[in-house]
Design a protein around this motif. Sequence first.
Motif, mmCIF file in Angstrom:
data_model
loop_
_atom_site.group_PDB
_atom_site.id
_atom_site.type_symbol
_atom_site.label_atom_id
_atom_site.label_comp_id
_atom_site.label_asym_id
_atom_site.label_seq_id
_atom_site.Cartn_x
_atom_site.Cartn_y
_atom_site.Cartn_z
ATOM 1 N N THR A 141 -29.706 19.478 -1.854
ATOM 2 C CA THR A 141 -30.611 19.654 -2.765
ATOM 3 C C THR A 141 -32.232 19.860 -2.179
ATOM 4 O OG1 THR A 141 -31.336 17.543 -3.442
ATOM 5 C CG2 THR A 141 -29.198 18.762 -4.623
ATOM 6 N N LEU A 142 -32.298 19.118 -1.002
ATOM 7 C CA LEU A 142 -33.447 19.060 -0.478
ATOM 8 C C LEU A 142 -34.037 20.201 0.451
ATOM 9 C CD1 LEU A 142 -33.836 15.203 0.548
ATOM 10 C CD2 LEU A 142 -34.900 16.511 -1.573
ATOM 11 N N GLN A 143 -35.131 20.363 1.026
ATOM 12 C CA GLN A 143 -35.333 21.280 2.111
ATOM 13 C C GLN A 143 -35.779 20.587 3.161
ATOM 14 O OE1 GLN A 143 -38.552 23.846 0.749
ATOM 15 N NE2 GLN A 143 -37.275 25.011 -0.513
ATOM 16 N N ALA A 144 -35.194 21.210 4.365
ATOM 17 C CA ALA A 144 -35.575 20.862 5.804
ATOM 18 C C ALA A 144 -36.839 20.740 5.958
ATOM 19 C CB ALA A 144 -34.867 21.675 6.800
ATOM 20 N N PRO A 145 -37.681 19.729 6.768
ATOM 21 C CA PRO A 145 -36.619 18.802 7.512
ATOM 22 C C PRO A 145 -36.213 17.523 6.618
ATOM 23 C CG PRO A 145 -39.027 18.573 8.082
ATOM 24 C CD PRO A 145 -38.891 19.855 7.314
ATOM 25 N N TYR A 146 -35.390 16.809 6.967
ATOM 26 C CA TYR A 146 -34.635 15.947 6.297
ATOM 27 C C TYR A 146 -35.232 14.773 6.600
ATOM 28 C CZ TYR A 146 -32.026 19.915 4.757
ATOM 29 O OH TYR A 146 -31.389 21.173 4.574
ATOM 30 N N ILE A 161 -36.115 12.078 11.501
ATOM 31 C CA ILE A 161 -36.420 13.294 10.859
ATOM 32 C C ILE A 161 -35.569 14.562 11.560
ATOM 33 C CG2 ILE A 161 -38.582 14.552 10.337
ATOM 34 C CD1 ILE A 161 -40.108 12.151 10.122
ATOM 35 N N ILE A 162 -34.759 15.126 10.784
ATOM 36 C CA ILE A 162 -33.937 16.174 11.206
ATOM 37 C C ILE A 162 -33.952 17.632 10.726
ATOM 38 C CG2 ILE A 162 -31.296 16.388 11.432
ATOM 39 C CD1 ILE A 162 -31.256 13.338 11.005
ATOM 40 N N ASP A 163 -33.980 18.635 11.426
ATOM 41 C CA ASP A 163 -34.173 19.941 10.664
ATOM 42 C C ASP A 163 -32.687 20.506 10.267
ATOM 43 O OD1 ASP A 163 -36.621 20.240 11.335
ATOM 44 O OD2 ASP A 163 -36.337 20.512 13.688
ATOM 45 N N LEU A 165 -29.251 20.560 8.358
ATOM 46 C CA LEU A 165 -28.678 19.931 7.336
ATOM 47 C C LEU A 165 -27.233 19.063 7.742
ATOM 48 C CD1 LEU A 165 -27.889 19.225 4.370
ATOM 49 C CD2 LEU A 165 -26.919 21.408 3.927
ATOM 50 N N ALA A 166 -26.300 19.950 8.434
ATOM 51 C CA ALA A 166 -25.313 19.263 8.691
ATOM 52 C C ALA A 166 -25.468 17.919 9.746
ATOM 53 C CB ALA A 166 -24.343 20.128 9.710
ATOM 54 N N GLU A 167 -26.152 18.100 10.621
ATOM 55 C CA GLU A 167 -26.703 16.743 11.590
ATOM 56 C C GLU A 167 -27.352 15.874 10.747
ATOM 57 O OE1 GLU A 167 -26.054 16.269 14.164
ATOM 58 O OE2 GLU A 167 -27.586 14.610 14.927
ATOM 59 N N ALA A 168 -28.113 16.132 9.572
ATOM 60 C CA ALA A 168 -28.705 14.960 8.727
ATOM 61 C C ALA A 168 -27.388 14.520 8.148
ATOM 62 C CB ALA A 168 -29.539 15.722 7.680
ATOM 63 N N GLN A 169 -26.503 15.250 7.641
ATOM 64 C CA GLN A 169 -25.459 14.651 6.835
ATOM 65 C C GLN A 169 -24.675 13.694 7.818
ATOM 66 O OE1 GLN A 169 -23.693 18.220 5.565
ATOM 67 N NE2 GLN A 169 -24.512 17.761 3.211
ATOM 68 N N GLU A 191 -35.708 10.932 1.875
ATOM 69 C CA GLU A 191 -36.994 11.145 1.085
ATOM 70 C C GLU A 191 -37.494 12.553 1.262
ATOM 71 O OE1 GLU A 191 -39.711 7.875 1.673
ATOM 72 O OE2 GLU A 191 -40.738 9.108 3.088
ATOM 73 N N GLN A 192 -38.451 13.154 0.573
ATOM 74 C CA GLN A 192 -38.995 14.393 0.619
ATOM 75 C C GLN A 192 -39.847 14.271 1.892
ATOM 76 O OE1 GLN A 192 -41.953 14.370 -2.320
ATOM 77 N NE2 GLN A 192 -42.656 16.449 -1.997
ATOM 78 N N PHE A 193 -39.639 15.405 2.599
ATOM 79 C CA PHE A 193 -40.583 15.306 3.746
ATOM 80 C C PHE A 193 -41.963 15.885 3.249
ATOM 81 C CE2 PHE A 193 -42.651 18.023 7.378
ATOM 82 C CZ PHE A 193 -42.590 16.994 8.127
#
Length: 435
Positions: A141-146, A161-163, A165-169, A191-193
Amino acid sequence: MNILLLGSGGREHAIAVKIAQSTQCDQLFIAPGNAGTAACGTNINLKIDDFSAIAKFVLTNDIRMVVVGPEAPLVAGIADYFAADSRLKEVMFIGPSAHGARLEGSKDFAKQFMQRHNIPTAAYRTFTAETLDEGCRFLTTLQAPYVLKADGLAAGKGVLIIDDLAEAQHQLQLMLVENKFGEASRSVVIEQFLSGIELSVFVLTDGKHYKILPTAKDYKRIGEGDTGLNTGGMGSISPVPFADKDFMHKVEHRIVMPTIKGLQKEQINYKGFNFIGLMAVTNDKGERDPYVIEYNVRMGDPETESVFPRIKSDIVELFEATAKEKLNLASLHVDERTAACVVLTAQGYPESYKKGDVISGLDEVSGVTVFHAGTKFDDKDRLLTNGGRVLCVTALSDTLPSAILKSIQNAELIKWKGRYYRHDIGQDLLKLLCK
Ligand code: AMP
Ligand code: GLY
């Protein structure tokens, strides 16, 4: 009075210099200190997490004031240890209770505190191993970066801080399930960037009243142009030119005042430093608004090395007023000049690096203060490197460009095999000034 300062870095050397200048200070002890603090007082071989050894030292040496440099003993409850002992509770203690130190020790605690007191910060949610799936869905539901933050203390490495989505998960799973940061990542704040310019605001508080100390900006990455690995800090500038009257009015009213009121309302015993890491975010009208990125419960390093040389008031008087809850009656005088601090590091830092190289050139510098971070003397009294961050060269000057130039020119004179420093400390602020 006799004073004990805990810690061993450049921050503690900068604090030790100010304490030693005070007319209130008879003897200053630094535990464990470094080769630089040895010139301000007596280094004592005590472990800062050994509270009973510290207590014994305080009692046998008639110590009337204890000042804590780093966060770890505070998070572990050293202020409470002193408060609970009838022989120690009269000692003036500069550093918050374990409850207060949770502002740094737990990101989730800090976020909840900010939410309770309407303090502007990035939107967030906290997840554990049990709620990993929910966390992965929340990321969609968020926008990159995560932005993923280990809840607990992780030696400054717990924020990712990750660009992608799959890597953030994937990283969320590693943190929560595989204990990537050990105990610290049992909970993770997502949190929101926030996009903007970072700066640090330092507050000295007695829990009711406060003084806002000079602002600073630090430079965390190893490489020029803010590239490469994160470090403990490669330099700092104080003041931050864009933190003008209007901006600082927002900081004071939206952040500092509700923070102190919040501590009071929640009956959190807090006598010490509160270091507020801020993001200045540009709003629709083109003005900058401050948002809290993090709280720390200590001074910053290497920010202290540019902030403390600008404090003209007697620091021990300020500390005494803090301990006695009379900070409203004390006055803070600040040197209007700009301080630029350049950190000299060992080859390889922040990865593995060598210790024990002979440092030369310290007798050639002029018009600057050299704070020691990782240094020691050998048995022939030669100064050796003894850490990743070795020395900090601080210059004070009327303008930002001349402060930067003076610190760089002097940094260049100090040498050992493989010594490194960034030549671009403060250049981003100079560009902003020229806009
Ligand atoms: P912290 O340990 O919370 O200070 O985070 C380390 C660094 O990550 C900060 O100094 C920022 O550069 C960056 N950071 C943390 N939170 C955010 C955020 N919400 N948005 C953008 N950058 C962030
Ligand atoms: N310079 C950042 C810190 O002390 O955490």
